[in-house]
Motif scaffolding. Structure first.
Motif, short mmCIF file in Angstrom:
data_model
loop_
_atom_site.label_atom_id
_atom_site.label_comp_id
_atom_site.label_asym_id
_atom_site.label_seq_id
_atom_site.Cartn_x
_atom_site.Cartn_y
_atom_site.Cartn_z
N ASP A 317 -44.71 -14.16 -13.20
CA ASP A 317 -45.02 -15.03 -12.05
C ASP A 317 -44.03 -14.69 -10.95
O ASP A 317 -42.82 -14.96 -11.08
CB ASP A 317 -44.87 -16.51 -12.46
N THR A 318 -44.53 -14.10 -9.86
CA THR A 318 -43.62 -13.68 -8.79
C THR A 318 -44.08 -14.28 -7.46
O THR A 318 -45.09 -13.84 -6.90
CB THR A 318 -43.62 -12.13 -8.67
N PRO A 319 -43.34 -15.27 -6.97
CA PRO A 319 -43.70 -15.85 -5.68
C PRO A 319 -43.49 -14.84 -4.54
O PRO A 319 -42.61 -14.00 -4.62
CB PRO A 319 -42.74 -17.03 -5.54
N THR A 320 -44.32 -14.96 -3.52
CA THR A 320 -44.20 -14.08 -2.35
C THR A 320 -43.08 -14.62 -1.45
O THR A 320 -43.03 -15.83 -1.20
CB THR A 320 -45.53 -14.08 -1.55
N GLN A 321 -42.23 -13.72 -0.99
CA GLN A 321 -41.14 -14.11 -0.10
C GLN A 321 -41.71 -14.79 1.15
O GLN A 321 -42.63 -14.26 1.77
CB GLN A 321 -40.34 -12.87 0.33
N GLY A 322 -41.17 -15.95 1.49
CA GLY A 322 -41.55 -16.62 2.74
C GLY A 322 -42.85 -17.41 2.67
O GLY A 322 -43.23 -18.04 3.66
N ALA A 323 -43.52 -17.40 1.51
CA ALA A 323 -44.78 -18.17 1.41
C ALA A 323 -44.48 -19.66 1.41
O ALA A 323 -43.41 -20.08 1.00
CB ALA A 323 -45.51 -17.78 0.13
N LYS A 324 -45.43 -20.43 1.89
CA LYS A 324 -45.25 -21.89 1.91
C LYS A 324 -45.39 -22.42 0.48
O LYS A 324 -46.16 -21.89 -0.32
CB LYS A 324 -46.28 -22.54 2.82
N THR A 325 -44.61 -23.46 0.18
CA THR A 325 -44.56 -23.97 -1.20
C THR A 325 -44.72 -25.50 -1.20
O THR A 325 -45.01 -26.09 -0.16
CB THR A 325 -43.21 -23.62 -1.86
N PHE A 326 -44.45 -26.09 -2.35
CA PHE A 326 -44.46 -27.56 -2.48
C PHE A 326 -43.55 -28.20 -1.44
O PHE A 326 -43.85 -29.26 -0.90
CB PHE A 326 -43.97 -27.96 -3.86
N ALA A 327 -42.39 -27.55 -1.18
CA ALA A 327 -41.40 -28.12 -0.26
C ALA A 327 -42.02 -28.36 1.12
O ALA A 327 -41.74 -29.39 1.76
CB ALA A 327 -40.20 -27.19 -0.15
N ASP A 328 -42.89 -27.45 1.57
CA ASP A 328 -43.52 -27.60 2.89
C ASP A 328 -44.48 -28.78 2.92
O ASP A 328 -44.82 -29.30 3.97
CB ASP A 328 -44.26 -26.32 3.27
N LEU A 329 -44.95 -29.19 1.73
CA LEU A 329 -45.88 -30.32 1.65
C LEU A 329 -45.15 -31.62 1.32
O LEU A 329 -45.76 -32.66 1.15
CB LEU A 329 -46.92 -30.04 0.54
N GLY A 330 -43.82 -31.51 1.19
CA GLY A 330 -43.01 -32.70 0.89
C GLY A 330 -43.17 -33.16 -0.55
O GLY A 330 -43.00 -34.35 -0.85
N ILE A 331 -43.53 -32.26 -1.45
CA ILE A 331 -43.74 -32.65 -2.86
C ILE A 331 -42.62 -32.04 -3.71
O ILE A 331 -42.31 -30.85 -3.57
CB ILE A 331 -45.11 -32.15 -3.37
N THR A 332 -42.00 -32.86 -4.55
CA THR A 332 -40.99 -32.35 -5.46
C THR A 332 -41.67 -32.07 -6.80
O THR A 332 -42.18 -33.00 -7.45
CB THR A 332 -39.86 -33.39 -5.68
N PRO A 333 -41.73 -30.81 -7.23
CA PRO A 333 -42.43 -30.52 -8.49
C PRO A 333 -41.76 -31.18 -9.69
O PRO A 333 -40.53 -31.31 -9.73
CB PRO A 333 -42.39 -29.00 -8.60
N ALA A 334 -42.57 -31.57 -10.66
CA ALA A 334 -42.05 -32.23 -11.87
C ALA A 334 -41.19 -31.25 -12.66
O ALA A 334 -41.40 -30.04 -12.59
CB ALA A 334 -43.23 -32.68 -12.72
N GLU A 335 -40.23 -31.81 -13.40
CA GLU A 335 -39.39 -30.95 -14.25
C GLU A 335 -40.16 -30.59 -15.50
O GLU A 335 -40.61 -31.47 -16.25
CB GLU A 335 -38.12 -31.70 -14.64
N PHE A 336 -40.28 -29.33 -15.74
CA PHE A 336 -41.14 -28.84 -16.83
C PHE A 336 -40.70 -29.39 -18.19
O PHE A 336 -41.51 -29.94 -18.95
CB PHE A 336 -41.14 -27.31 -16.83
N GLU A 337 -39.40 -29.25 -18.48
CA GLU A 337 -38.94 -29.62 -19.84
C GLU A 337 -39.23 -31.07 -20.16
O GLU A 337 -39.65 -31.40 -21.26
CB GLU A 337 -37.45 -29.38 -19.96
N HIS A 338 -38.98 -31.96 -19.18
CA HIS A 338 -39.13 -33.37 -19.47
C HIS A 338 -40.60 -33.81 -19.45
O HIS A 338 -41.05 -34.57 -20.29
CB HIS A 338 -38.30 -34.20 -18.50
N THR A 339 -41.35 -33.29 -18.47
CA THR A 339 -42.75 -33.71 -18.35
C THR A 339 -43.57 -33.20 -19.53
O THR A 339 -44.47 -33.88 -20.02
CB THR A 339 -43.36 -33.19 -17.03
N SER A 340 -43.25 -31.97 -19.97
CA SER A 340 -44.06 -31.37 -21.03
C SER A 340 -43.91 -32.10 -22.37
O SER A 340 -44.79 -32.01 -23.23
CB SER A 340 -43.71 -29.90 -21.19
N LEU A 341 -42.81 -32.84 -22.54
CA LEU A 341 -42.60 -33.58 -23.80
C LEU A 341 -43.78 -34.50 -24.09
O LEU A 341 -44.22 -34.66 -25.22
CB LEU A 341 -41.33 -34.44 -23.73
N THR A 342 -44.30 -35.12 -23.03
CA THR A 342 -45.41 -36.07 -23.17
C THR A 342 -46.58 -35.42 -23.89
O THR A 342 -47.27 -36.05 -24.69
CB THR A 342 -45.90 -36.48 -21.75
#
Ligand SMILES: NC(=O)c1ccc[n+]([C@@H]2O[C@H](COP(=O)([O-])OP(=O)(O)OC[C@H]3O[C@@H](n4cnc5c(N)ncnc54)[C@H](OP(=O)(O)O)[C@@H]3O)[C@@H](O)[C@H]2O)c1
Length: 374
Positions: A317-342
């Protein structure tokens, strides 16, 4: 006979304030192409957002989350479907009449046009991880996407949000990623204001990532599970898609949506092992042999594993340099380790189901404190 006098305090005598009757100027919005969007009510159930959205691919994994988000906020959601049973769970996502089912065929332009003509936003989530006898990657990702984009352009739909995939690349060794990249160009050519969304591997209750790792104890791979993934929570992607409906600045933009963590599949498998308390074995089979085995497996009428999935094992998984992300939408992505426990806990045996999980322990494998075995 005389009518009974109204009693003071009876239901008919009391004037209940009707919140929805009151409208303010900010309840009226003019869409990108000049159509009025009129909101009604305070938001949530029993109110109207004024939007009508068509969600192609609503019957899939991501589909149910975006439909739920849109419909419960009072958006009328048109759901093009092809399998009677696959759509039933979506009906209750919104109020009565809010979720409109529409039978369609990806090869039938008329059925696509009638699904989009009343909408002001169209989401195209259609995609397939494997090829079938009837639909090759080209049919689903390129021809299908082109038909949807052309229909949106024909009926002057305000917004088109096209869901592609992180790593989409015209020169990729994977046909899946190649066709995803070609589709992006075609969609942009037909509908330049289309928003392109490239999610990384998504996880959640119905995913094909954690569920596959947790449901089996014996795995076969060609790259010793070394591929790097940046798992993203499906609800975050759905939130991003919903945000795009309300924010026209996202038109003609490309967003790459991936999680904060960067892990190898082996590290994720190790985490799954620690949570489920089950032993996991991974056998490495050289990719030329694995691809031949998968070609035979493809003869089965249910999806097992395809040669293209083997090719994708070697793509990080390789993000493109300079591409818009969750941050531009004001969203903080969930933490994988903790969310996946559910989602993983349910794979525990009843013998250890209640055993506590020390979440801080889980982070150790990532910090290199736990040796990850192939
Ligand atoms: N899941 C991930 O980790 C991931 C990662 C990156 C990108 N994506 C992309 O994100 C999008 C949504 O992913 P997802 O996981 O929700 O996919 P999914 O669960 O596989 O659902 C795919 C949807 O596409 C529809 N579809 C597939 N082939 C079709 C055809 N020939 N005609 C009509 N409909 C067809 C399916 O309809 P039926 O229910 O009728 O089959 C289903 O609604 C896809 O484009 C996918 O490629 C997913």
């Amino acid at each position: 006979m005389l009518a009974a006098p109204l009693r003071l305090g009876s239901r008919s005598a009391v004037k209940t304030p009707v919140a929805s009757a009151k409208r303010n100027v900010h309840d009226i919005m003019i869409s990108r192409t000049g159509k009025p969007i009129i909101r009604q009510g305070g938001g949530g159930r029993s109110s109207l957002s004024g939007h009508t959205a068509t969600v192609f691919g609503a019957t899939g994994f991501l589909g149910r989350y975006i439909v739920s988000k849109l419909a419960k906020q009072g958006t009328t959601v048109v759901i093009p479907w092809r399998d009677e049973d696959a759509k039933r769970h979506l009906k209750v996502s919104g109020d009565l009449g809010q979720v409109v089912m529409h039978e369609f065929d990806l090869r039938n332009t008329e059925s696509i046009e009638s699904a989009v003509r009343h909408s002001d936003i169209v989401y195209n989530l259609i995609g397939r991880d494997w090829e079938t006898k009837n639909f090759k990657f080209h049919d689903v990702h390129i021809d299908g996407a082109a038909r949807i984009a052309e229909s949106c352009a024909k009926y002057d739909v305000d917004r088109l949000v096209h869901v592609s995939a992180l790593n989409a690349d015209e020169h990729s060794p994977s046909e899946f990623y190649r066709t995803k990249a070609q589709a992006e160009n075609i969609v942009r050519g037909v509908f330049p204001e289309a928003t392109i969304v490239r999610p990384s591997t998504m996880y959640g209750a119905e995913d094909r990532f954690l569920n596959v790792l947790a449901s089996k104890t014996t795995h076969f791979s060609s790259n010793s599970q070394k591929a790097i993934v940046r798992p993203t929570h499906v609800a975050d992607v759905a939130e991003a898609l919903e945000y795009m409906m309300h924010n026209d600045w996202t038109a003609a933009q490309t967003f790459e949506l991936y999680g904060k963590e960067e892990l190898s599949v082996a590290e994720v498998a190790e985490m799954v092992r620690r949570v489920t308390l089950k032993k996991h074995r991974n056998y490495n089979i050289p990719s030329p042999i694995m691809k031949q085995i998968c070609k035979v497996l493809e003869l089965a009428w249910w999806p097992i594993y395809s040669p293209d999935q083997v090719a994708r094992e070697f793509i990080n998984d390789t993000p493109t340099q300079g591409a818009k992300t969750f941050a531009d939408l004001g969203i903080t992505p969930a933490e994988f380790e903790h969310t996946s426990l559910t989602y993983l806990r349910s794979y525990r045996s009843n013998l250890y189901f209640d055993q506590p999980m020390d979440a801080s322990e889980l982070g150790k494998f990532r910090k290199g404190e736990v040796h990850v075995v192939d």
